[in-house]
Design a protein around this motif. Sequence first.
Motif, PDB file in Angstrom:
ATOM      1  N   THR A 235       0.720  -1.128  -0.079  1.00 35.65           N
ATOM      2  CA  THR A 235       0.067  -0.308  -0.033  1.00 35.65           C
ATOM      3  C   THR A 235       0.869   1.205   0.115  1.00 35.65           C
ATOM      4  O   THR A 235       0.210   2.392  -0.200  1.00 35.65           O
ATOM      5  CB  THR A 235      -0.879   0.039   1.303  1.00 35.65           C
ATOM      6  OG1 THR A 235      -0.144  -0.247   2.452  1.00 35.65           O
ATOM      7  CG2 THR A 235      -2.214  -1.188   1.129  1.00 35.65           C
TER       8      THR A 235
ATOM      9  N   ALA B 240      -5.472  -0.575  -2.638  1.00 35.53           N
ATOM     10  CA  ALA B 240      -6.286  -1.666  -2.583  1.00 35.53           C
ATOM     11  C   ALA B 240      -7.934  -1.034  -2.129  1.00 35.53           C
ATOM     12  O   ALA B 240      -8.111   0.014  -1.421  1.00 35.53           O
ATOM     13  CB  ALA B 240      -5.836  -2.684  -1.556  1.00 35.53           C
ATOM     14  N   SER B 241      -8.801  -2.143  -2.603  1.00 31.64           N
ATOM     15  CA  SER B 241     -10.270  -1.571  -2.366  1.00 31.64           C
ATOM     16  C   SER B 241     -10.469  -1.842  -0.905  1.00 31.64           C
ATOM     17  O   SER B 241      -9.937  -2.438   0.111  1.00 31.64           O
ATOM     18  CB  SER B 241     -11.263  -2.532  -2.943  1.00 31.64           C
ATOM     19  OG  SER B 241     -10.850  -3.888  -2.409  1.00 31.64           O
ATOM     20  N   GLU B 242     -11.542  -1.184  -0.384  1.00 29.06           N
ATOM     21  CA  GLU B 242     -11.934  -1.225   0.974  1.00 29.06           C
ATOM     22  C   GLU B 242     -12.344  -2.667   1.591  1.00 29.06           C
ATOM     23  O   GLU B 242     -12.145  -3.116   2.890  1.00 29.06           O
ATOM     24  CB  GLU B 242     -13.190  -0.288   1.317  1.00 29.06           C
ATOM     25  CG  GLU B 242     -12.937   1.100   1.204  1.00 29.06           C
ATOM     26  CD  GLU B 242     -13.905   2.087   1.641  1.00 29.06           C
ATOM     27  OE1 GLU B 242     -14.908   1.480   2.033  1.00 29.06           O
ATOM     28  OE2 GLU B 242     -14.148   3.274   1.484  1.00 29.06           O
TER      29      GLU B 242
ATOM     30  N   LEU C  41     -11.031  -5.553   0.344  1.00 23.50           N
ATOM     31  CA  LEU C  41      -9.675  -6.122   0.571  1.00 23.50           C
ATOM     32  C   LEU C  41      -8.950  -5.676   1.913  1.00 23.50           C
ATOM     33  O   LEU C  41      -8.611  -6.538   2.551  1.00 23.50           O
ATOM     34  CB  LEU C  41      -8.927  -5.988  -0.627  1.00 23.50           C
ATOM     35  CG  LEU C  41      -7.478  -6.770  -0.822  1.00 23.50           C
ATOM     36  CD1 LEU C  41      -6.377  -6.105   0.001  1.00 23.50           C
ATOM     37  CD2 LEU C  41      -7.766  -8.241  -0.521  1.00 23.50           C
TER      38      LEU C  41
ATOM     39  N   TYR D 116      -2.729  -7.801   0.345  1.00 22.92           N
ATOM     40  CA  TYR D 116      -3.255  -9.033  -0.173  1.00 22.92           C
ATOM     41  C   TYR D 116      -2.518 -10.410   0.515  1.00 22.92           C
ATOM     42  O   TYR D 116      -3.461 -11.168   0.667  1.00 22.92           O
ATOM     43  CB  TYR D 116      -2.834  -9.132  -1.709  1.00 22.92           C
ATOM     44  CG  TYR D 116      -3.347  -8.061  -2.538  1.00 22.92           C
ATOM     45  CD1 TYR D 116      -4.615  -8.261  -3.138  1.00 22.92           C
ATOM     46  CD2 TYR D 116      -2.928  -6.780  -2.686  1.00 22.92           C
ATOM     47  CE1 TYR D 116      -5.517  -7.399  -3.790  1.00 22.92           C
ATOM     48  CE2 TYR D 116      -3.693  -5.695  -3.580  1.00 22.92           C
ATOM     49  CZ  TYR D 116      -4.745  -6.160  -4.062  1.00 22.92           C
ATOM     50  OH  TYR D 116      -5.427  -5.193  -4.836  1.00 22.92           O
TER      51      TYR D 116
ATOM     52  N   SER E  32     -10.502  -5.944  -6.565  1.00 24.19           N
ATOM     53  CA  SER E  32      -9.257  -4.969  -6.174  1.00 24.19           C
ATOM     54  C   SER E  32      -8.170  -4.843  -7.078  1.00 24.19           C
ATOM     55  O   SER E  32      -7.629  -3.823  -7.137  1.00 24.19           O
ATOM     56  CB  SER E  32      -8.924  -5.405  -4.597  1.00 24.19           C
ATOM     57  OG  SER E  32      -7.927  -4.435  -4.045  1.00 24.19           O
TER      58      SER E  32
ATOM     59  N   ARG F  37      -9.147  -2.968 -10.220  1.00 22.03           N
ATOM     60  CA  ARG F  37      -9.365  -1.582 -10.254  1.00 22.03           C
ATOM     61  C   ARG F  37      -8.065  -0.957  -9.929  1.00 22.03           C
ATOM     62  O   ARG F  37      -8.043   0.117  -9.690  1.00 22.03           O
ATOM     63  CB  ARG F  37     -10.406  -1.584  -8.970  1.00 22.03           C
ATOM     64  CG  ARG F  37     -11.968  -1.754  -9.345  1.00 22.03           C
ATOM     65  CD  ARG F  37     -12.881  -1.002  -8.348  1.00 22.03           C
ATOM     66  NE  ARG F  37     -12.603  -1.308  -7.018  1.00 22.03           N
ATOM     67  CZ  ARG F  37     -13.238  -2.345  -6.217  1.00 22.03           C
ATOM     68  NH1 ARG F  37     -14.050  -3.050  -6.961  1.00 22.03           N
ATOM     69  NH2 ARG F  37     -13.097  -2.431  -4.971  1.00 22.03           N
ATOM     70  N   HIS F  38      -7.067  -1.558  -9.452  1.00 22.19           N
ATOM     71  CA  HIS F  38      -5.607  -1.079  -9.111  1.00 22.19           C
ATOM     72  C   HIS F  38      -4.526  -1.515 -10.001  1.00 22.19           C
ATOM     73  O   HIS F  38      -3.601  -1.737  -9.422  1.00 22.19           O
ATOM     74  CB  HIS F  38      -5.437  -1.054  -7.573  1.00 22.19           C
ATOM     75  CG  HIS F  38      -6.495  -0.650  -6.585  1.00 22.19           C
ATOM     76  ND1 HIS F  38      -7.621  -1.209  -6.232  1.00 22.19           N
ATOM     77  CD2 HIS F  38      -6.589   0.623  -6.256  1.00 22.19           C
ATOM     78  CE1 HIS F  38      -8.372  -0.693  -5.541  1.00 22.19           C
ATOM     79  NE2 HIS F  38      -7.866   0.497  -5.600  1.00 22.19           N
TER      80      HIS F  38
END
Length: 974
Positions: A341, A346-348, A350, A369, A419, A422-423
């Motif tokens: 990070t 990362a998604s909320e 995740l 992850y 996630s 989207r990233h």
Amino acid sequence: MGPEACVNGSMRARLDAAQAHENNRETDSMKRSTGSSDKDLPLREDIRFLGRLLGDVLREQEGEAAFETVETIRQTAVRFRREDDRKAATELDRLLKKLNRDQTTSVVRAFSYFSHLANIAEDQHHNRRRRAHALAGSPPQAGSLTRALQALGEAGLSSGDVREFLSTALIMPVLTAHPTEVQRKSILDAEREIARLLAAREQPMTARERERNTLHLRGCVTTLWQTRMIRENRLAVADEIENALSYYDATFLKEIPALYLDLDEDLDTLLPAGRSRKKNAPAKTLAPFFQMGSWIGGDRDGNPNVTADTFLYASRQQSTVVLSYYLEEVHAMGAELSMSTLLVDASEELLAMAAASPDTSEHRSDEPYRRALTGVYARLAATCRALTGRDATRHPVGEAPPYADAAAFAADIRVIMASLERHHAAALAHTRVAALARAIDVFGFHLASLDLRQSSDIHEAVISELLATAGVEANYAALPEADKLALLLRELAQPRLLTSPFITYSAQTTSELSILRTVREARKRHGAALARNYIISHTETLSDLVEVMLLLKEGGMLHGCFGAGQRDTSMDLMVIPLFETIEDLRNAPVIMQSLLDLPGFDAIIRHQGGEQEVMLGYSDSNKDGGFLTSNWELYKAELALVECFTQRKIKLRMFHGRGGTVGRGGGPTYQAILSQPPGTVNGQLRLTEQGEIISSKFANRDIGRRNLETVIAATLEASLLPTRNAPQDLGKFETVMQALSDHAFAAYRNLVYETPGFKDYFFATTPITEIADLNLGSRPASRKLVDKEKRRIEDLRAIPWGFSWGQCRLLLPGWYGFGTAVQQWLKEAGGEKMQQARVRTLRTMYKQWPFFANLLSNMDMVLSKTDLAVASRYAELCEDKALRKRVFTRMSAEWQLTSDMLALITGRSERLADNPLLARSIQNRFAYLDPLNHLQVELLKRFRAGGPDSSDDRVRRAIHLSINGIAAGLRNSG
């Protein structure tokens, strides 16, 4: 001791001497595969190479004399078979007859293992040729998904159309135990390693690498030679379960998810999106339309060894296999997904998973992850312990609650995948993570759908006992069919049960009830997809189906009261009839019509998603009526069932009980599916895969992928392009087929069931008795164990029946009666002009009707594997000379007539003229099968003579080895 240490100085010298040849061969192997006119050269070189390794191992293990004996026999057999040297035939016979017991065993083992090694080389050549075509940019081959999708696109279908179609489709190969399976798992494992090492030789290697590869291969061949090829004890059901599960690690767990991902991509690259899809809109994930099924552990028909404990063991082992795979994949993902990070968000969702993880190491505080996957692994490990009672191989970092079901596990994996997408890590999301997500959709926590199967007469006996002990009906079995149905329906409408915990039932009834209760509990633990179907063998009446519905009620798997006006009635298992004999196939439409019309069954159908499955048996119908009539009655039954279901607007799914040999519905799967009657596939297809066919199709991962793909491709084409090859004169063709079937049926029944002494001829001239004694499977070879005087063809299982005819190289169930049928039909026309007109009709049928073309193609393959000269040696085992002459003369004449009639229709007198690769393969095998067949006859004579050989384990073992080798050489013989 490693394989290198086994190589002495002389062997090293031989390897070095051969190395230059190997270097040259393998350096330009791919070039020759794509450019040479002799495309089979690499195959022949591989066979020679493996044969040379086998010869070296034989020399080392058995001595120079044994090697020379085998080599002399091999050369003589090749001279006889390939050069038609009649003197060599006499010499071969002399060589084989003078072998002592130990020599015989060595020769049988050598030729048996050569058959196995040749199979591996052929599989590798198929993979080589497909890769060569792909590299050369060749058009996609028939049977591939690419070609199927192109055909759908040419017909105007869009990606959206196919996705919508697949959303309600179900395609399911079903692995079944096989009473003639000749492979041990240890042998299969060694052969998989040989295949892997042989495939590796296609890649560029240094001299040292190639030498090391050769040494490892030789070590594997040594392992084969030093491993017992056959079982000393009868195979247990647990062994059959383990054998079947090995194919999941080898092929299914990796290739089925990969197949989904490739199809998902190909749908959008090879087909237009369609009006319903916006440009650049993400495609909806394919529904899990392709799944795996199994009978192993649930099939009780004729197998007293399958019990409630067996089913429980099978369900736990299946769960162990799939959970072990998930655990390994999650562990590997944890190593790969090291994103920080500090560098990427990362998604909320995740981050929430990471926060809930038992992994609190400060070294991974910025690696969400990894922490999330540590939590997933911990939950999976707890799930494994809860479902199987076993701990994960790698212990989790900390404790975590088990997943409630596979859907919860899948949700976590999709959070990780979303996630990543989207990233800026979609490339990672669409590889291992996406494959795991697809695997969960397909395999869940159950791995494969485990069917139950039992014979209708067992159900009747159990119901009779329950009704009698409950004081409802003293003699249910003696009631007329109408009274049975009325009684059964009354009981289904009752809220109370027939069983009582205070009554002691017979062992059979106790066992049957116990299995149902075990299935109910197992479904709760592993998921409802674990068990969905109950197959009823020998379905002859409607009451056979309703009896099982009542048993499901007693087992807690029928919910609500059954009857008119009841809308909430449901069953946990679909009750599926298996129509097997000719008479049963003819009665199938009436029975299913009556079932669908039962007051209250509409609620059952509604809870089943508006669909009902029917299973059709190829084996017993063939043994009952012969090759031609069996196929024709199956065809007619399918059409009649489609009409019945269409009228009621209920979806029909056919379950095809196909075996390995053509006489039992075998043959190329692609052509078999495309030749089904119009409207009978429609995206709904289950089919059995059995015994050595499982090995030949799925032991090699690349071959396995091709076979899985073929089933899907054929189902798409048969369902969405059903009229592409529909003949205009279909009605006329069907009339002709009925006439041919009538003649073929009469000819077959006259030989098998009406010829005095035929039963005795069959038992004398085939190794059926020895096959029954061989520890091939957990199921007896006969449904009824009777003494020699009372044995009947009717009581013999259809699988050993067909297998025995393959061993003696007659393969009678795959062709007998066709020649007489055509000859009689032509004679009925009258004059020569009318006969010529009928010949033209048959030729038109062959060119225009896929059903008839596939029928003749399969028969062509069977005829190519028959050998009357070899079969005549087996005929000599019949001591009654008059019976021998009478029966064998008839079979020989029919074989010749069938060959002539086939040539008349196709215009080709040589066998497999349209498949020269298979023709050469079969012809090349004959030289190595001949010694095995000749020795098997000699061994059977010695074993049955009553002297010292009849009690010598070496003779018995050699017979069993010969059975193994011949089956391996013929490949689809069971």
